[in-house]
Design an enzyme around this catalytic site. Sequence first.
Site, PDB file in Angstrom:
ATOM      1  N   ASN A  12       0.875  -1.175   0.000  1.00  0.00           N
ATOM      2  CA  ASN A  12       0.000   0.000   0.000  1.00  0.00           C
ATOM      3  C   ASN A  12       0.911   1.223   0.000  1.00  0.00           C
ATOM      4  O   ASN A  12       1.505   1.549   1.025  1.00  0.00           O
ATOM      5  CB  ASN A  12      -0.892  -0.025   1.251  1.00  0.00           C
ATOM      6  CG  ASN A  12      -1.749   1.215   1.365  1.00  0.00           C
ATOM      7  OD1 ASN A  12      -1.757   2.063   0.479  1.00  0.00           O
ATOM      8  ND2 ASN A  12      -2.464   1.325   2.472  1.00  0.00           N
ATOM      9  N   TRP A  13       1.017   1.849  -1.154  1.00  0.00           N
ATOM     10  CA  TRP A  13       1.957   2.975  -1.288  1.00  0.00           C
ATOM     11  C   TRP A  13       1.385   4.270  -0.704  1.00  0.00           C
ATOM     12  O   TRP A  13       2.073   5.290  -0.686  1.00  0.00           O
ATOM     13  CB  TRP A  13       2.328   3.165  -2.761  1.00  0.00           C
ATOM     14  CG  TRP A  13       3.147   2.029  -3.329  1.00  0.00           C
ATOM     15  CD1 TRP A  13       3.576   0.911  -2.673  1.00  0.00           C
ATOM     16  CD2 TRP A  13       3.650   1.919  -4.672  1.00  0.00           C
ATOM     17  NE1 TRP A  13       4.316   0.115  -3.516  1.00  0.00           N
ATOM     18  CE2 TRP A  13       4.381   0.697  -4.751  1.00  0.00           C
ATOM     19  CE3 TRP A  13       3.560   2.715  -5.817  1.00  0.00           C
ATOM     20  CZ2 TRP A  13       5.004   0.278  -5.932  1.00  0.00           C
ATOM     21  CZ3 TRP A  13       4.177   2.291  -6.987  1.00  0.00           C
ATOM     22  CH2 TRP A  13       4.892   1.089  -7.036  1.00  0.00           C
ATOM     23  N   LYS A  14       0.136   4.243  -0.307  1.00  0.00           N
ATOM     24  CA  LYS A  14      -0.519   5.424   0.286  1.00  0.00           C
ATOM     25  C   LYS A  14      -0.287   6.641  -0.617  1.00  0.00           C
ATOM     26  O   LYS A  14      -0.258   6.501  -1.842  1.00  0.00           O
ATOM     27  CB  LYS A  14      -0.042   5.618   1.733  1.00  0.00           C
ATOM     28  CG  LYS A  14      -0.244   4.334   2.552  1.00  0.00           C
ATOM     29  CD  LYS A  14      -0.087   4.502   4.039  1.00  0.00           C
ATOM     30  CE  LYS A  14      -0.331   3.157   4.721  1.00  0.00           C
ATOM     31  NZ  LYS A  14      -0.239   3.210   6.168  1.00  0.00           N
ATOM     32  N   HIS A  95      -9.522   0.973   4.787  1.00  0.00           N
ATOM     33  CA  HIS A  95      -8.276   1.171   5.539  1.00  0.00           C
ATOM     34  C   HIS A  95      -8.557   2.101   6.715  1.00  0.00           C
ATOM     35  O   HIS A  95      -9.371   3.026   6.599  1.00  0.00           O
ATOM     36  CB  HIS A  95      -7.208   1.768   4.609  1.00  0.00           C
ATOM     37  CG  HIS A  95      -5.845   1.754   5.219  1.00  0.00           C
ATOM     38  ND1 HIS A  95      -5.459   2.668   6.163  1.00  0.00           N
ATOM     39  CD2 HIS A  95      -4.800   0.917   5.043  1.00  0.00           C
ATOM     40  CE1 HIS A  95      -4.214   2.383   6.539  1.00  0.00           C
ATOM     41  NE2 HIS A  95      -3.792   1.332   5.873  1.00  0.00           N
ATOM     42  N   GLU A  97      -7.003   4.509   7.831  1.00  0.00           N
ATOM     43  CA  GLU A  97      -6.793   5.937   7.536  1.00  0.00           C
ATOM     44  C   GLU A  97      -8.023   6.525   6.854  1.00  0.00           C
ATOM     45  O   GLU A  97      -8.337   7.704   7.048  1.00  0.00           O
ATOM     46  CB  GLU A  97      -5.517   6.102   6.683  1.00  0.00           C
ATOM     47  CG  GLU A  97      -4.280   5.868   7.541  1.00  0.00           C
ATOM     48  CD  GLU A  97      -3.057   5.354   6.798  1.00  0.00           C
ATOM     49  OE1 GLU A  97      -3.020   5.405   5.561  1.00  0.00           O
ATOM     50  OE2 GLU A  97      -2.130   4.878   7.490  1.00  0.00           O
ATOM     51  N   GLU A 165      -5.310  -5.034  10.351  1.00  0.00           N
ATOM     52  CA  GLU A 165      -4.326  -3.977  10.573  1.00  0.00           C
ATOM     53  C   GLU A 165      -4.657  -3.249  11.870  1.00  0.00           C
ATOM     54  O   GLU A 165      -5.487  -2.325  11.859  1.00  0.00           O
ATOM     55  CB  GLU A 165      -4.350  -2.977   9.409  1.00  0.00           C
ATOM     56  CG  GLU A 165      -3.973  -3.570   8.084  1.00  0.00           C
ATOM     57  CD  GLU A 165      -3.369  -2.531   7.149  1.00  0.00           C
ATOM     58  OE1 GLU A 165      -2.353  -2.830   6.531  1.00  0.00           O
ATOM     59  OE2 GLU A 165      -3.903  -1.406   7.079  1.00  0.00           O
ATOM     60  N   GLY A 171       2.599   2.206  10.846  1.00  0.00           N
ATOM     61  CA  GLY A 171       3.599   3.266  10.749  1.00  0.00           C
ATOM     62  C   GLY A 171       4.298   3.582  12.058  1.00  0.00           C
ATOM     63  O   GLY A 171       4.976   4.606  12.175  1.00  0.00           O
ATOM     64  N   SER A 210       3.448  -2.254  10.334  1.00  0.00           N
ATOM     65  CA  SER A 210       4.888  -2.309  10.645  1.00  0.00           C
ATOM     66  C   SER A 210       5.527  -3.639  10.252  1.00  0.00           C
ATOM     67  O   SER A 210       6.422  -4.123  10.948  1.00  0.00           O
ATOM     68  CB  SER A 210       5.140  -1.989  12.121  1.00  0.00           C
ATOM     69  OG  SER A 210       4.743  -0.658  12.412  1.00  0.00           O
ATOM     70  N   GLY A 231       2.932  -1.186   4.307  1.00  0.00           N
ATOM     71  CA  GLY A 231       2.945   0.244   4.012  1.00  0.00           C
ATOM     72  C   GLY A 231       4.358   0.713   3.722  1.00  0.00           C
ATOM     73  O   GLY A 231       4.897   0.515   2.631  1.00  0.00           O
ATOM     74  N   GLY A 232       4.989   1.310   4.713  1.00  0.00           N
ATOM     75  CA  GLY A 232       6.295   1.958   4.531  1.00  0.00           C
ATOM     76  C   GLY A 232       7.331   1.101   3.824  1.00  0.00           C
ATOM     77  O   GLY A 232       8.011   1.569   2.898  1.00  0.00           O
TER      78      GLY A 232
HETATM   79  P1  13P Z   1       3.087   0.290   7.695  1.00  0.00           P
HETATM   80  O1  13P Z   1       3.611  -0.993   7.086  1.00  0.00           O
HETATM   81  O2  13P Z   1       3.829   1.501   7.248  1.00  0.00           O
HETATM   82  O3  13P Z   1       2.947   0.178   9.179  1.00  0.00           O
HETATM   83  O4  13P Z   1       1.590   0.493   7.125  1.00  0.00           O
HETATM   84  C1  13P Z   1       0.694  -0.547   7.176  1.00  0.00           C
HETATM   85  C2  13P Z   1      -0.510  -0.186   6.388  1.00  0.00           C
HETATM   86  O5  13P Z   1      -1.256   0.713   6.731  1.00  0.00           O
HETATM   87  C3  13P Z   1      -0.747  -0.939   5.136  1.00  0.00           C
HETATM   88  O6  13P Z   1      -2.021  -0.698   4.645  1.00  0.00           O
END
Ligand code: 13P
Length: 249
Positions: A12-14, A95, A97, A165, A171, A210, A231-232
């Site tokens: 997920n590149w956000k 998600h 977010e 999640e 994050g 994470s 994510g990251g």
């Molecule tokens: P991180 O891997 O950066 O914690 O993010 C997880 C995420 O929100 C994937 O959708």
Amino acid sequence: MTPGIRPLIAGNWKMHGSLREAVRLAEALRGGVPGVDLLICPPNVHVHSVAVAMLGSRVAVGAQDCHAALQGAHTGDVSAAMLRDAGATHVILGHSERRANHAEDDTTVCGKTEAALAAGLIPIVCVGETEAERLAGHAESVVTRQLEGSIPYGFVTAGGIVAYEPVWAIGTGRTPTEEEVAAIHDTMREALVDRFGPAARTTRLLYGGSVKPANAAGIFALPDVDGALVGGASLVAADFLAIARAMPE
Ligand code: 13P
């Protein structure tokens, strides 16, 4: 992992990166990892270019959200059919977010998931508790309620995917213990089987929050963890590939 389920590592590149960076990152993943499905979800505006760059590769391309309506007066929104047309095969929905920043509740997520299924996209529905909910001992009930409310009829037979999640692990570099992840994944599996029958035994259940090359193998060894939503670490090709390679053969 679950025997008989082909694992999926999804990125997920956000809201990161330029178009050029998105295509370059995708190209670095082109060769894939044996035995594992890879999926990358760039920002919606980059989906088409990344999908074109990935044609003929082993990497699928997904989007990060869609609207629940087929079309209409929804300024700034994108329909599931538009994403499919742009080359997406999957879409992340619900998600945390989006639940937090766009006030999406389970009903909203369920409507979007129905729209994704109708357009032929595979939805990845995200669920997960906040830190306060976990501390209060409500993690399992929150996840069960979100699953119940966010997942429509037809999800399992269409190959829908669920991502657990925990909000407090996203994050932050913090993760639940392996026992905590295993407990939630078991709860999710049983809730899905109760509702949809034995077909839900092959629904992919991803963990997200994470995930890094250093902790991936321990998470993937757990029962009912069929991959990750990253994510990251998905923004660094070497890290994303290292996470995929941590999946047991
Ligand atoms: P991180 O891997 O950066 O914690 O993010 C997880 C995420 O929100 C994937 O959708």
